[in-house]
Scaffold this active site. Structure first.
Site, mmCIF file in Angstrom:
data_model
loop_
_atom_site.group_PDB
_atom_site.id
_atom_site.type_symbol
_atom_site.label_atom_id
_atom_site.label_comp_id
_atom_site.label_asym_id
_atom_site.label_seq_id
_atom_site.Cartn_x
_atom_site.Cartn_y
_atom_site.Cartn_z
ATOM 1 N N ASP A 55 32.036 -17.659 28.074
ATOM 2 C CA ASP A 55 32.622 -16.980 26.917
ATOM 3 C C ASP A 55 33.129 -15.618 27.372
ATOM 4 O O ASP A 55 32.358 -14.672 27.539
ATOM 5 C CB ASP A 55 31.579 -16.840 25.806
ATOM 6 C CG ASP A 55 32.179 -16.269 24.529
ATOM 7 O OD1 ASP A 55 33.405 -16.048 24.506
ATOM 8 O OD2 ASP A 55 31.412 -16.046 23.573
ATOM 9 N N SER A 61 -32.744 40.585 44.779
ATOM 10 C CA SER A 61 -32.469 40.045 43.447
ATOM 11 C C SER A 61 -33.803 39.756 42.785
ATOM 12 O O SER A 61 -34.651 39.070 43.365
ATOM 13 C CB SER A 61 -31.610 38.780 43.533
ATOM 14 O OG SER A 61 -31.391 38.241 42.247
ATOM 15 N N ASP A 111 -11.031 -24.538 52.956
ATOM 16 C CA ASP A 111 -10.354 -25.827 53.076
ATOM 17 C C ASP A 111 -9.193 -25.778 54.059
ATOM 18 O O ASP A 111 -8.404 -26.724 54.110
ATOM 19 C CB ASP A 111 -9.848 -26.291 51.706
ATOM 20 C CG ASP A 111 -8.921 -25.271 51.058
ATOM 21 O OD1 ASP A 111 -8.862 -24.138 51.569
ATOM 22 O OD2 ASP A 111 -8.287 -25.598 50.049
ATOM 23 N N ARG A 114 6.255 -12.096 55.597
ATOM 24 C CA ARG A 114 5.379 -11.033 55.109
ATOM 25 C C ARG A 114 5.998 -9.665 55.384
ATOM 26 O O ARG A 114 5.858 -8.730 54.593
ATOM 27 C CB ARG A 114 4.007 -11.148 55.769
ATOM 28 C CG ARG A 114 2.954 -10.244 55.146
ATOM 29 C CD ARG A 114 1.576 -10.665 55.539
ATOM 30 N NE ARG A 114 1.222 -11.957 55.005
ATOM 31 C CZ ARG A 114 0.775 -12.149 53.759
ATOM 32 N NH1 ARG A 114 0.656 -11.131 52.939
ATOM 33 N NH2 ARG A 114 0.445 -13.349 53.350
ATOM 34 N N GLN A 169 -36.068 41.411 35.656
ATOM 35 C CA GLN A 169 -36.663 42.550 34.951
ATOM 36 C C GLN A 169 -36.260 42.454 33.484
ATOM 37 O O GLN A 169 -35.077 42.447 33.153
ATOM 38 C CB GLN A 169 -36.183 43.874 35.548
ATOM 39 C CG GLN A 169 -36.857 45.091 34.913
ATOM 40 C CD GLN A 169 -36.352 46.377 35.523
ATOM 41 O OE1 GLN A 169 -35.236 46.427 36.026
ATOM 42 N NE2 GLN A 169 -37.173 47.415 35.494
#
Length: 1733
Positions: A564, A1184, A881, A941, A1187
């Protein structure tokens, strides 16, 4: 042996009609159920010798009757009719009782144990036992019991017991021996004697004693012993259940044996040893000894009495004497009691609840099973009327579901008896539908349901089609009409046809298919528009679109498009997969509508690669090929005579393939023909080994698998998820195939998990996947033994270069499941066409089960063990397998492959012929490419990683790193490359992709393209590991010698931990070697490893520096690297940074120990020895301490005599930080000088000498990767170390007492630091805040009061700036101070102390006038703080009013006591305030009725009417009932203050005393019945001395507490009570000497002045909320005080009196601080002002 034992109780039940007749003659009525209960359960507890089976002994009956008729509370009037009837049976026995009644029974003793002596009487027992009683001298005529005919002595087919005669005593038998010998008659032997006990002599006919088997009278008149026969013991053992299975049945058997055979002590032991186990026998003997009773008839634990009655060793009883036989009778009775007690199961109501009615079980049978469960597992008798309700409820709830539901809906269910329920259940059971009717009903329901669903689907489909055609018909009308005109050769629309007009010849009367003018020849071939056209259909159920059309593959499915050119975008009508979030408006002839786009992750292949997204319009009649895709394809449309043709730019037909991104790598795989193609030879030679020819496999040598569940697992049932029609139709063929193969079977299971249809990528095919996650959680975990793919190929030597790869098809389905485990994997499936509507389950091991890989891997390993043994020259690797067979030559590979295929076929496994790679030199296995002893990365891969787009999200980045990480063995230094990428993968981190990340991303891709081949590990050769380290990353290459070369096996890399990354280079190399050696061990499998590195690390490992390594890490490194059998160090080599292999040229090695020693300190000349010619010798210290609740800190630098520098540090500074500051300050002040500095801080000393450099190299991080403490101070110290010209930091002990220079200097520094900590301003220049001119407002407004105050303080006025100055700061006016502090307090709501501390710490540039007074006023007038803050006001203790004599003034209270036994949960306590006497009453409810009842029935009769009662405001005391009773009786009832237990302190303290005493008594006695122990608690409370040394008993009665020895045998002397006159005189003395002094003492307490509370009438107070919710103020108010007492007050708005401890004063602003209203120039505005206090 099958004889039924008859007892007196069973005899009466068999003749129950006669029993009722006899009872009616006695004018009483008896019930069978209560008859059994009294005889078997109630009367044996009277301890008079009544057996559980009943007796007709009149002596015992008389004793029971006396207990029943006992007057008072110990009698049993409800049992009178039953004992009277039983006595009538014994006195006037009917014919069926006479054989069991002795002629004249003698009186019997109450205890079963006989005293020694010739005249002793035998113990009482059931009449079925031989009556061992003396015969009567005037012997009555012998009753005719047996017929004269020679029948059997005992008829085994009747239930009547044999008759027993009376047993004479020993003395009587001796006196009458001669008479008995002359008058005895010998009867002929019975034919049943031999059947009973074997060879036995017939009894004497006229014998006066019964025969007690196995003791028999011999021919010479002596008793003889006959033991049990082995056949009897064998039959008893094998024909009866064990004692643990059914103790009741075995106890009944032993009881019958004891009655019929009369065994001796030895026979009893033999019988127990045969029928019971050792543990059961021990339990029986123990229970029997517990049943021994003493002379008083109660159970005894005295050893002598227990051993005498029930010995554990053989006794010396003489069975020929009456005493010995009596001992034996008692032993049998105790043994029977032990069996009964030991056979009682513990109470287990769960067992009873588990009894449910079976599908076809009748209600009566179910009720019997239910009652039997009650008897066996509970102590309750189901026949007891009191338990009828429980049994009825269990019967209803545990019946079948249909019966239970109908029984629950019965009207007036409470009035239904158990018999009524059984009858109703029987009616329901009998009206049940048969199984055939039920199946027919279910089938009809299923058919009706499917028919409705089918009709609904059809209706919905019709509506959808109608709506789609209606909406879109006009959209494409023009295009369709134009194309039809082109095909027909005209430009006009063809005319409308009539109903009977032919479309071909236009004649009427027939249609086109019957037109005679239409040619009938074969149709010509259609013109081909595309090479990929598979058909004319564009979709299922859809007509093909008109011409021109083209068929393309979208997602693997052929789709026919209508070309179309008027459509702007291409359109798909069916769901093409995932849709994007984008949408677009589509304007058609009928209007516009919004539709969505498909995702753009589609790859199309035509003349080139393009990416496209379709518009998904399901309402469109046909798929459209719009201008967008035609432009990308460079399509050409040619209009020819046959129609339009769409071709590419070169004239070739168009073909488009659409697929998912994860399958893209398959496009790049080269379809290379195998060297040895899998032809028909391999398939035909081994038909059983291939799935294509052998069918589904079945492992014949493996037993069915049983899946064990966890101990706490319960069945899980998850409904099936909704499934689309397309998905259901897609998985239907797979389900049908598995059903035909028997892998799936129908079932009914409580387990159910859903089935998920998973669409295969690239196709419209679905496969069923079961969601077994919930089942996996409930199945026991097993250790996974599946091999690791990382090192699996390490077992493949490089010499084996011929490979065969086999992939087993449907491997898990080869293993069977045991039928008991099959229900675990059930799922729902409905297929009306096949008649399936229910559950299916697997008969084989399913996929998705967590243990399936391990179970199959182990099973296949076991089956292939013989093959490995028979072919040792072959290498067989197995990963679940996937099988890899390797050989050294092609012939060996073919021979081994044939043997393997034959073995797999015989074992029942099937391999896939499509995936098989047979006898090749290059194969793909587990994602690797194996070739010539090396493994490679496959090109597919690599292309997958390279084709991934740049990551835009953390998830995409993790996917990329996961895919690339699989290939990290081929990438040298992968960890270092990917270092910039890993931080972006963390969740919560901003994904910022920068140049560093893009560079790392490209480097990984480039390294992957140039990945080398890696050799397979050869475990017969040693390995070499070359290691290098760079910037905290360990890199290495594992190699093996191949001739003169080193062949890489794997590239290793890893990031060091933060601790090791901060070490010097030599130590980092040690850490790198340790990390990579551990990783290399996975590939070397423990083979020898030679480590080569550019550092001589072996010496470092043997003698590591203790300043850098911890002991644990040092031990770990030494254990790993000094294992000379496995790890050896090679020579020092220089490595190539690119290949990590040694360089040809050698560099001069360096000394690691020397370099490491140089890197220990930050400054090379830093020492810890004093410098002789130092310019300064200083001492530093920091302190330290706490007080006044605040931590103060200070630091100082001093000499021996003077302070060089000192200053206070911010509050909260730690001592370590103060030491660092002091040392840093000393170094700064000695810049350019020679300095000796002493410090007593190990922390500061070690930081300067050692740890500082370590922290710096580590990045100031701890071992956990966190930032170290005191980071800024450490950095300042490391920077200050280089300021002095020469420096020596020396450590000295702290707090020395000597007179050396070090001691004096250290003490001086410590004292100076402490003094500096007390200063208010820090004087150190390093921490001073730069002074800045404070912001001064344009002018301060000072009032006259402010000016007067300023002049008093000596302030000066600054004419230039216009404000007063005091202490060098501008003075803030009082009003400004008030506004500032008021705003600050409203923001923080701090206390005055906290606000002062805040202002002191943050040094203000202003002097605040009247600051402290203003702070106090602001906090006190804050309404929010007043409502929330707690009150610190302390109220003095008041004086409790007491009575002037006993019984006049009482305090009363309820207290709760748990557990509430017998319904008693509360204790009502009365305490006399004068004497302390206590009265306590257990109650079931806490109500005013109970209080009034106890007051009128107990207190008033004994102590007189009280004048005053005191209590709290509980509902039982404050109610109208209690107050009305008090008003009527003239009692002044005083209600104490609410939530003030001290007001009722005397009774509250008594509650605690009583509850504590009850707790102690329950622990000591072991009982939980506190009501029973209450008198002892009251005795203790009444006899405890009070504050004046007198007990309440002494005050009330004038006598000492009745403390006597209850075990004193002379206790009778204490029972002589004095006369009444003596009592009266004693009471008079008590009244004079005790009561009056006590009353005077109490009055003195009242006369003492009480410090009143500070509240006065008219004051404003806050009242405490005693019950506050979340975010609710603690105080309410303020209220105005109306009335006061010394301890309480009444306020306006609250009716009750309030204790003074529950209020606090409300501060009201003075009049001067009230809001004032002032006019303004604007008539619509007013000004509100408030002045300062």
């Amino acid at each position: 042996m099958g004889q039924t034992v008859t007892t007196p109780l069973s005899l009466t039940l068999q003749h129950w009609g006669d029993v009722q007749r006899i009872a009616s003659n006695q004018s009483v009525d008896v019930k069978k159920r209560r008859w059994v209960t009294f005889c078997s359960a109630e009367w044996p507890t009277f301890n008079v010798g009544w057996p559980q089976d009943g007796t007709f002994n009149l002596g015992i009956i008389s004793q029971v009757k006396s207990r029943v008729f006992c007057p008072g509370p110990h009698g049993h009037p409800d049992q009178v009719p039953y004992i009277v009837t039983w006595e009538a049976l014994a006195y006037d026995p009917p014919p069926w009782v006479k054989p069991f009644v002795s002629p004249k029974p003698p009186p019997l003793p109450t205890a079963p144990v006989l005293p020694p002596g010739p005249s002793a009487q035998p113990p009482s027992r059931s009449a079925l036992y031989p009556a061992l009683t003396p015969s009567i001298k005037s012997k009555p005529p012998k009753p005719q019991v047996l017929p004269d005919s020679g029948g059997p002595l005992i008829d085994l087919l009747t239930e009547d017991p044999p008759p027993y005669g009376a047993q004479p005593s020993s003395s009587a038998r001796e006196n009458n021996e001669e008479e008995a010998a002359t008058t005895s008659e010998v009867s002929p032997p019975s034919p049943m004697v031999s059947r009973l006990r074997g060879r036995r002599d017939p009894p004497a006919a006229d014998s006066t004693t019964s025969q007690a088997f196995p003791l028999r009278m011999g021919g010479d008149g002596q008793l003889q012993y006959w033991p049990f026969s082995s056949s009897d013991l064998y039959n008893w053992k094998n024909n009866n259940p064990s004692f643990s299975e059914d103790p009741g049945k075995l106890t009944a058997l032993i009881e019958s044996v004891l009655i019929t055979h009369q065994p001796t002590w030895d026979d009893c032991q033999q019988l127990l040893g045969t029928l019971l186990t050792g543990e059961e026998k021990q339990r029986v003997l123990l229970e029997a000894r517990k049943a021994v009773r003493g002379n008083d008839g109660r159970p005894t634990q005295l050893p002598n009495e227990v051993n005498a009655a029930f010995p554990l060793e053989r006794p010396d009883w003489g069975y020929t004497t009456t005493e010995g036989r009596n001992h034996l009778v008692l032993y049998r009775q105790l043994l029977l009691a032990g069996l009964q007690n030991a056979g009682r199961s513990p109470t287990n109501l769960a067992k009873v609840k588990g009894i449910t009615q079976g599908p076809n079980e009748s209600p009566s049978a179910f009720l019997e099973r239910l009652k039997e469960a009650y008897r066996r597992y509970t102590p309750y008798d189901p026949e007891d009327p009191g338990q009828e309700t429980n049994v009825s409820m269990s019967f209803i709830w545990q019946s079948a579901p249909d019966i239970g539901r109908k029984l629950e809906r019965l009207e007036d269910l409470k009035s239904k008896t158990l018999g009524d329920l059984v009858r109703e259940a029987e009616k329901i059971f009998n009206k049940r539908e048969t199984p055939e009717e039920r199946e027919e009903r279910i089938r009809r329901e299923i058919e009706e349901k499917e028919e409705r669903r089918r009709a609904e689907d059809e209706q919905r489909e019709r509506e959808r089609d109608r709506r789609r055609h209606r909406e879109m018909s006009k959209l494409l009308a023009t295009v369709v009409i134009g194309q039809r005109q082109d095909r027909q050769g005209g430009e006009r629309r063809r005319p409308q046809l009539d109903k009977d007009q032919c479309a071909y010849c236009k004649e009427k009367g027939h249609w086109a298919k019957d037109c005679p003018k239409k040619p009938r020849g074969p149709r010509g071939p259609r013109p081909q528009t595309s090479l990929l056209t598979l058909g004319d259909x564009g979709g299922q159920g859809q007509e093909p679109p008109p011409e021109p059309r083209i068929t393309l593959k979208v997602g693997g499915q052929p789709v026919t498009f209508l070309v179309d050119t008027g459509a702007q975008h291409s359109v798909l009508t069916q769901n093409p997969g995932p849709l994007s979030d984008k949408s677009a408006w589509v304007q058609g002839a009928t209007g516009g509508k919004r539709y969505r786009w498909t995702t753009d992750r589609k790859v199309h292949l035509a003349t080139g690669k393009v990416t496209h997204s379709f518009l998904h319009v399901p309402d469109c009649p046909y798929p459209l090929l719009g201008r967008d895709l035609l432009t990308k394809l460079k399509a050409q449309i040619h209009f020819e005579g046959s129609g339009a043709q769409v071709v590419g730019p070169m004239g070739q037909p168009l073909q488009v393939l659409t697929l998912n991104i994860e399958d893209e790598y398959r496009l790049h795989e080269t379809s290379k023909e195998p060297d040895v193609p899998l032809g028909s030879t391999w398939l035909s030679d081994f038909p059983q080994a291939w799935a294509e020819t052998g069918g589904m496999g079945l492992a014949v040598r493996q037993a069915p698998l049983i899946i064990p569940l966890k101990a706490t697992s319960t069945p899980v049932s998850i409904k099936q998820y909704p499934m689309s029609q397309e998905a259901r139709l897609g998985i239907k063929p797979h389900i049908q195939r598995l059903l035909d193969q028997g892998i799936l079977v129908p079932c009914q299971s409580p387990w159910n998990t859903p089935l998920l249809p998973v669409k295969k990528p690239g196709t419209n095919d679905y496969r069923p996947v079961q969601d077994l996650r919930e089942v996996n959680k409930r199945v026991e975990d097993i250790h996974p033994t599946v091999p690791n793919p990382y090192n699996l190929l390490s077992g493949l030597p490089p010499s084996h270069q011929w490979y065969t790869v086999l992939d087993l098809k449907d491997a898990f389905f080869c293993l069977r499941l045991h039928p008991t485990s099959q229900p675990l994997f059930a799922f729902e499936w409905r297929d009306p066409e096949m008649g399936i509507s229910g559950q299916l389950t697997w008969t084989r091991l399913p996929q998705g089960f967590k243990n399936s890989p391990t179970l199959f891997d182990e099973a296949l390993h076991r089956d292939l063990a013989d093959f490995r043994i028979q072919h040792p020259d072959l290498i067989l690797l197995q990963y679940v397998d996937d099988l890899l067979l390797a050989a050294t030559s092609e012939q060996d590979c073919q021979r081994g492959t044939r043997a393997l295929l034959q073995t797999l076929g015989n074992l029942g496994y099937r391999a896939s012929a499509k995936k098989a790679q047979i006898c090749q030199k290059q194969v793909k296995y587990l994602g690797y490419l194996l070739k010539e002893g090396q493994r490679w990365l496959t090109e597919a891969r690599k292309e997958t990683v390279m084709g991934q787009p740049t990551p835009k999200t953390p998830r995409q980045l993790r996917e990329f790193l996961g895919t690339a990480g699989f290939c990290r063995l081929w990438i040298p230094g992968f960890a270092e490359m990917a270092a910039p990428l890993y931080p972006l993968t963390k969740t919560g981190t901003l994904f910022n992709w920068g140049p560093d990340q893009q560079k790392a991303y490209q480097e990984i891709k480039q390294a992957l393209l140039t990945a080398p081949a890696l050799g397979l590990p050869d475990l017969t050769k040693p390995f070499e590991l070359f290691v290098d380290e760079k910037q905290g990353y360990a890199k290495g290459v594992l190699t093996q010698k191949l001739g003169p070369w080193r062949r890489p096996v794997a590239y290793l890399s890893k990031k060091l931990d933060p601790v090791a990354a901060g070490w010097p280079p030599c130590l980092r190399m040690v850490a790198a070697i340790a990390v990579l050696t551990k990783d290399a061990g996975k590939l070397t499998m423990g083979q020898p490893l030679v480590i080569l590195a550019p550092h001589a690390v072996e010496a470092l490992v043997k003698q590591p520096p203790d300043r850098w390594l911890s002991n644990a890490r040092m031990t770990h490194y030494q254990a790993m690297l000094l294992d000379t059998d496995r790890v050896q160090f090679g020579p020092v080599v220089a490595l190539n940074p690119a290949t990590l292999l040694p360089l040809p040229e050698k560099e001069a090695p360096h000394d690691c120990l020397e370099i490491l020693a140089e890197t220990h300190g930050t400054r090379p000349d830093l020492t810890d020895q004093p410098i002789p010619d130092a310019d300064y010798t200083w001492y530093t210290d920091g302190g330290s301490f706490l007080q006044e609740g605040q931590r103060r800190a200070g630091a100082a630098v001093t000499t021996e005599t003077e302070v060089i520098w000192g200053g206070v540090l911010p509050a909260g500074t730690s001592a370590q930080r103060a030491e660092l500051i002091a040392l840093t300050q000393a170094l700064k002040m000695a810049e350019g000088k020679k300095l000796n500095v002493y410090t007593d801080s190990r922390y500061a000393f070690a930081t300067a000498h050692v740890h500082g450099e370590i922290y710096r190299r580590r990045g100031l991080l701890t071992s956990e990767g966190r930032e170290i403490k005191n980071k800024n101070e450490i950095l300042a110290l490391l920077k200050a170390l280089f300021l002095p010209k020469r420096l020596s930091i020396i450590h000295c002990p702290g707090h020395q007492k000597g007179n050396s220079a070090e001691a004096r200097g250290n003490r001086m520094a410590d004292q100076a630091a402490r003094e500096a900590a007390m200063k208010a301003v820090l004087e150190t220049s390093t921490l001073l805040i730069e002074d800045s001119t404070p912001y001064t407002p344009p002018h301060f407004h000072y009032t006259e009061t402010d000016l007067k105050r300023l002049r008093e303080l000596g302030a000066t006025y600054n004419q230039t700036k216009g404000y007063w100055v005091l202490q060098g700061k501008p003075v803030m006016p009082d009003q400004s101070v008030f506004e500032l502090l008021d705003s600050l307090h409203r923001l923080t709501h701090l206390s005055p102390q906290k606000m002062k501390a805040l202002l002191d710490r943050e040094e203000s540039p202003y002097y605040m006038l009247n600051r402290d007074r203003t702070i106090q006023y602001v906090t006190e007038t804050c309404t929010a703080c007043a409502q929330v803050n707690a009150s610190k006001a302390k109220i003095g203790a008041g004086v409790r009013v007491r009575g002037h004599r006993p019984g006049t003034h009482w305090e009363v209270d309820f207290t709760e006591v748990k557990p509430g036994l017998y319904g008693y949960k509360y204790l009502l306590v009365f305490v006399d305030t004068f004497s302390g006497w206590v009265e306590a009453f257990p109650t079931k409810r806490e109500t005013a009725k109970v209080v009034s009842k106890k007051l009128l029935e107990d207190i008033f009769p004994r102590f007189g009417m009280p004048q005053v009662l005191g209590s709290d405001n509980g509902p039982a005391f404050a109610s109208q009932v209690s107050q009305s009773v008090a008003d009527l009786l003239g009692i002044d009832w005083k209600l104490h203050c609410a939530y003030r237990p001290q007001s009722s302190g005397q009774v509250e303290r008594m509650n605690r005393t009583i509850k504590e005493t009850l707790t102690k008594l329950t622990l000591a006695s072991g009982t939980r019945d506190w009501v029973l122990l209450l008198p002892l608690a009251l005795y203790r409370a009444r006899n405890t001395p009070g504050p004046h040394g007198l007990t309440p008993y002494e005050i009330l009665y004038g006598a000492p507490p009745p403390l006597v020895n209850f075990h004193d045998p002379e206790m009778s002397k204490l029972t002589n009570s004095p006369s009444l006159q003596a009592h009266l005189q004693a009471l008079q003395a008590v009244q004079q000497e005790v009561w009056k002094p006590l009353a005077a003492a109490y009055q003195d307490q009242l006369d003492q002045p009480v410090i009143p509370h500070p509240f006065r009438v008219g004051d404003a107070v806050w009242v405490r909320r005693h019950q506050t919710k979340n975010l609710e103020p603690r105080w309410k108010g303020p209220y105005t005080v109306l009335l006061t007492t010394p301890t309480a007050l009444k306020v306006d708005g609250i009716s009750a009196w309030i204790h003074a401890a529950h209020v606090k004063a409300a501060t009201t602003p003075p009049a001067g601080t009230a809001w004032k209203v002032q006019r303004s120039q604007n008539p619509l505005k007013i000004r509100l002002t408030r002045g300062a206090p």
